[in-house]
Write a protein that holds these residues in place. Structure first.
Motif, mmCIF file in Angstrom:
data_model
loop_
_atom_site.group_PDB
_atom_site.id
_atom_site.type_symbol
_atom_site.label_atom_id
_atom_site.label_comp_id
_atom_site.label_asym_id
_atom_site.label_seq_id
_atom_site.Cartn_x
_atom_site.Cartn_y
_atom_site.Cartn_z
ATOM 1 N N SER A 121 1.310 2.101 -0.989
ATOM 2 C CA SER A 121 0.797 3.217 -1.788
ATOM 3 C C SER A 121 1.340 4.546 -1.279
ATOM 4 C CB SER A 121 -0.741 3.237 -1.738
ATOM 5 O OG SER A 121 -1.285 2.073 -2.309
ATOM 6 N N ARG B 271 -5.091 8.992 4.505
ATOM 7 C CA ARG B 271 -5.983 8.190 3.659
ATOM 8 C C ARG B 271 -5.622 8.373 2.189
ATOM 9 N NH1 ARG B 271 -12.615 8.838 3.543
ATOM 10 N NH2 ARG B 271 -13.036 7.023 2.215
ATOM 11 N N GLY C 166 -8.109 1.642 3.192
ATOM 12 C CA GLY C 166 -7.085 2.482 2.571
ATOM 13 C C GLY C 166 -6.658 3.659 3.410
ATOM 14 N N THR D 6 -1.768 0.026 2.248
ATOM 15 C CA THR D 6 -1.810 1.484 2.368
ATOM 16 C C THR D 6 -0.409 2.077 2.432
ATOM 17 O OG1 THR D 6 -3.950 1.415 3.498
ATOM 18 C CG2 THR D 6 -2.636 3.411 3.781
#
Length: 298
Positions: free
Chosen positions: A266, A190, A139, A263
């Motif tokens: 998101s 992250r 992630g 990732t």
């Protein structure tokens, strides 16, 4: 004899093993702020060892995947039985160094010429390459960007080489009170607890800025040189496309690619992403800051 040294980068633990006669503080000075104690928190991301080139085992090369140049020299990436081989021909004298990595880059061994004057930079570059691939399954992503922090939030500036990422970051430092540089080349981004966070790292390009700090991200901006200043907010696929070129991934490795895609999807949904057509001036920095600060966080 080998000695193990632990570092925390982006909330991940890196184990770096070096010959006992090699001082990590001298070989890898930019890693000093990231030292982790004997008892540390965080996911162990990768175990890295550096050994003499003469000790490298024979490997079966399958095919060449990439052939390119960067600030460190000439780099070739090969697929080999059981993982990858990275070959770096140093710009500092032309010595050749190699690195073998497992498919997910969690286990890595570099085989270096210790007599090379630039061996510290070579080892640091190998760790960075391994780290940039290893985080993709957790992630996170290592972005080619300049990052500043202001009022407890992070702002990342991306763009093609020579676009002026460092220049724009320096304009924020000069004209936006309280702005500070977090990293000038390779921050880690992250997803943590449903929030996007930017971290300082031991790799910061030509500007030495190695800070063990992290801030929630308020905006990611792709810079484009232009005769006037104009900011445009991006959403969904356009935001994804704006961020993707600043990421490093082995295109033939679907596991790594899928981790990156998840990732970025998101990230595009959590963070304001925009493009800034700009001049290298005060007004560009103020426009960028005000365009992001004027909108509520997602």
């Amino acid at each position: 004899m080998m000695s193990e040294h632990c570092y925390s980068v982006g909330g991940f633990v890196l184990s770096v093993s070096l010959p006992s006669a090699v001082s990590p503080d001298i070989l890898l000075p930019s890693f000093r702020p990231f030292k982790a104690g004997v008892s540390h928190d965080g996911v162990e991301l990768l175990r890295f060892a550096a050994r003499p080139l003469s000790s490298m085992p024979e490997v079966d090369v399958v095919r060449l995947l990439d052939d390119s140049d960067n600030d460190m020299g000439h780099i070739r990436l090969y697929s080999v039985g059981g993982g990858y081989l990275v070959e770096l021909r140093s710009a500092f004298g032309g010595a050749c160094h190699r690195m073998l990595a497992s498919p997910d880059f969690s286990r890595v061994c570099a085989y270096v010429r210790w007599e090379d004057a630039g061996v510290g930079l070579v080892v640091s570059s190998f760790v960075r390459i391994a780290y940039s691939q290893a985080v993709l399954g957790h992630g996170a992503v290592s972005l080619h960007a300049a990052a500043v922090c202001h009022a407890g939030r992070a702002y990342l500036f991306m763009g093609r080489s020579g676009t002026g990422k460092s220049t724009h970051a320096s304009l924020w430092l000069k004209h936006i009170a309280g702005a500070e540089l977090l990293n000038d080349d390779n921050p880690t981004v992250r997803i943590v607890g449903g929030e996007a966070v930017a971290y300082g790292t031991p790799w910061s390009g030509k500007t030495p800025c190695y800070r063990q700090l992290a801030f929630p991200i308020d905006g990611i901006v792709r810079l484009v040189q232009a005769p006037s200043n104009r900011f445009k907010l991006l959403e969904d696929i356009d935001a994804f496309i704006a961020i993707y070129p600043g990421c490093s991934v082995i295109a033939e490795d679907m596991a790594l690619c899928n981790g990156l895609y998840d990732t970025l999807v998101s990230l595009a949904g959590l963070v304001r992403v925009g493009t800034l057509e700009c001049l290298p001036d005060r007004e560009a920095a103020l426009l960028c800051h005000n365009s992001l600060a004027a909108r509520p966080s997602v």
